[in-house]
Design an enzyme around this catalytic site. Sequence first.
Site, PDB file in Angstrom:
ATOM      1  N   THR B   1      27.461 -20.876 -14.254  1.00 23.05           N
ATOM      2  CA  THR B   1      27.251 -19.473 -13.834  1.00 23.05           C
ATOM      3  C   THR B   1      26.740 -19.399 -12.408  1.00 23.05           C
ATOM      4  O   THR B   1      25.904 -20.208 -12.011  1.00 23.05           O
ATOM      5  CB  THR B   1      26.183 -18.808 -14.721  1.00 23.05           C
ATOM      6  OG1 THR B   1      26.617 -18.839 -16.061  1.00 23.05           O
ATOM      7  CG2 THR B   1      25.924 -17.361 -14.300  1.00 23.05           C
ATOM      8  N   ARG B  29      32.202 -15.478 -28.159  1.00 26.13           N
ATOM      9  CA  ARG B  29      30.792 -15.501 -27.753  1.00 26.13           C
ATOM     10  C   ARG B  29      30.647 -15.042 -26.303  1.00 26.13           C
ATOM     11  O   ARG B  29      31.404 -15.427 -25.431  1.00 26.13           O
ATOM     12  CB  ARG B  29      30.244 -16.911 -27.921  1.00 26.13           C
ATOM     13  CG  ARG B  29      28.800 -17.104 -27.456  1.00 26.13           C
ATOM     14  CD  ARG B  29      28.738 -17.570 -26.018  1.00 26.13           C
ATOM     15  NE  ARG B  29      27.368 -17.990 -25.665  1.00 26.13           N
ATOM     16  CZ  ARG B  29      26.980 -18.267 -24.428  1.00 26.13           C
ATOM     17  NH1 ARG B  29      27.831 -18.159 -23.427  1.00 26.13           N
ATOM     18  NH2 ARG B  29      25.743 -18.633 -24.185  1.00 26.13           N
ATOM     19  N   VAL B  30      29.624 -14.227 -26.079  1.00 25.15           N
ATOM     20  CA  VAL B  30      29.299 -13.745 -24.737  1.00 25.15           C
ATOM     21  C   VAL B  30      27.832 -14.062 -24.463  1.00 25.15           C
ATOM     22  O   VAL B  30      26.985 -13.857 -25.347  1.00 25.15           O
ATOM     23  CB  VAL B  30      29.547 -12.228 -24.620  1.00 25.15           C
ATOM     24  CG1 VAL B  30      29.051 -11.693 -23.287  1.00 25.15           C
ATOM     25  CG2 VAL B  30      31.030 -11.920 -24.802  1.00 25.15           C
ATOM     26  N   ASP B  32      24.433 -14.067 -21.452  1.00 27.81           N
ATOM     27  CA  ASP B  32      23.625 -13.040 -20.786  1.00 27.81           C
ATOM     28  C   ASP B  32      24.262 -12.484 -19.514  1.00 27.81           C
ATOM     29  O   ASP B  32      23.914 -11.391 -19.061  1.00 27.81           O
ATOM     30  CB  ASP B  32      22.263 -13.630 -20.409  1.00 27.81           C
ATOM     31  CG  ASP B  32      22.395 -14.722 -19.344  1.00 27.81           C
ATOM     32  OD1 ASP B  32      23.238 -15.629 -19.544  1.00 27.81           O
ATOM     33  OD2 ASP B  32      21.699 -14.650 -18.331  1.00 27.81           O
ATOM     34  N   THR B  52      19.944 -17.925 -14.930  1.00 29.64           N
ATOM     35  CA  THR B  52      20.957 -18.907 -15.315  1.00 29.64           C
ATOM     36  C   THR B  52      20.361 -19.827 -16.368  1.00 29.64           C
ATOM     37  O   THR B  52      19.143 -20.009 -16.433  1.00 29.64           O
ATOM     38  CB  THR B  52      21.422 -19.725 -14.095  1.00 29.64           C
ATOM     39  OG1 THR B  52      22.511 -20.574 -14.486  1.00 29.64           O
ATOM     40  CG2 THR B  52      20.304 -20.584 -13.529  1.00 29.64           C
ATOM     41  N   GLY B  53      21.224 -20.376 -17.213  1.00 33.04           N
ATOM     42  CA  GLY B  53      20.730 -21.280 -18.250  1.00 33.04           C
ATOM     43  C   GLY B  53      21.354 -20.972 -19.598  1.00 33.04           C
ATOM     44  O   GLY B  53      22.562 -20.736 -19.692  1.00 33.04           O
ATOM     45  N   GLY B  55      22.266 -18.712 -22.085  1.00 31.89           N
ATOM     46  CA  GLY B  55      22.455 -17.270 -22.151  1.00 31.89           C
ATOM     47  C   GLY B  55      22.200 -16.664 -23.505  1.00 31.89           C
ATOM     48  O   GLY B  55      21.840 -15.483 -23.602  1.00 31.89           O
TER      49      GLY B  55
END
Lengths: 187, 137
Positions: B1, B29-30, B32, B52-53, B55
């Site tokens: 990201t 799947r979505v 953050d 970031t990371g 989500g």
Amino acid sequence: DEVFPVVVNTWPFTNATKTAWNVLNNGGSALDAVEQGCKQCEIDQCDGTVGFGGSPDENGETTLDAMIMDGVTHDVGSVADLRRIKDAISVARSVMEHSSHTLIAGESATNYAIEMGFKEESLSTNHSKKIWEDWKNKNCQPNYRRNVSPDANKSCGPYKPTKSLRAATHKNKEPRFSKDISITNHD
Amino acid sequence: TIGMVVVDGNGNLAGGTSTNGANHKVPGRVGDSPIAGAGAYVDNDVGGAAATGDGDVMMRFLPSYQAVESMRQGMDPTSAAQDAIKRIIRFYPQFSGALVAITKSGSYGAACHGFGTFHYSVRNRNMQNVTVEEVPC
């Protein structure tokens, strides 16, 4: 002291930062800079975590999520689970500027993007296919499913829910998996 | 990201994210990134932040919104980012993620957890080139 203009972004994606900075220097707005900076990362496939050809899902497909937000107006445009369209951040800006919605998802987001003039094309590459094939060959490990049968820590799907889950306490449910999140695998 | 926050020459802010998500995610799947307040958040009166990371976890805490609201209350960007991360690791100590934050005047900072060292990119008018900053997690 005020030091703007300023561009800051997560990770050492310096090419994206440079692109955004150049947009500002050429008279572009903050929104223009964010769009073009993120788009640069989509083109560069930054660390394999942005844009096409990375992070295949269980079916081997790459899908994209993106969002843009205007600090002046609080306008937001987002796309999620966008399929077969490379320009995710630009589609997000299109959602913000050409609709009253905030977030459009999935196949309908793809249809929206095509209607707005974006090109439909595969997001898979030989690299993403290899990542997916390696994962399948390792019995689909690592795996985000839990409380399913067969055991997702050992086997590929298809999966069904574990019947006894609703009687389980917080302690004996399988813990949430996130061990695979790393510098090259993240949101 | 990639998560990005920009303050332009007029002092106007914008933020954004773009990602292909997590490897081997369940289809559909979505994370953050496309959620305002989670992946990024900006308010011209205060500043902005981007995350970031992991989500799946971050979207449960809206860390970018939290960091901006903490800056509104007077926290500096680094402290605001640290506070937002702390709220996450209280529930998810194994969490991996990072947050960058910037005020409307251009001061910036970051915080992270689980990455060892987190590197992020900055350019402002006092820099000759893009600078990569690092913060220990």
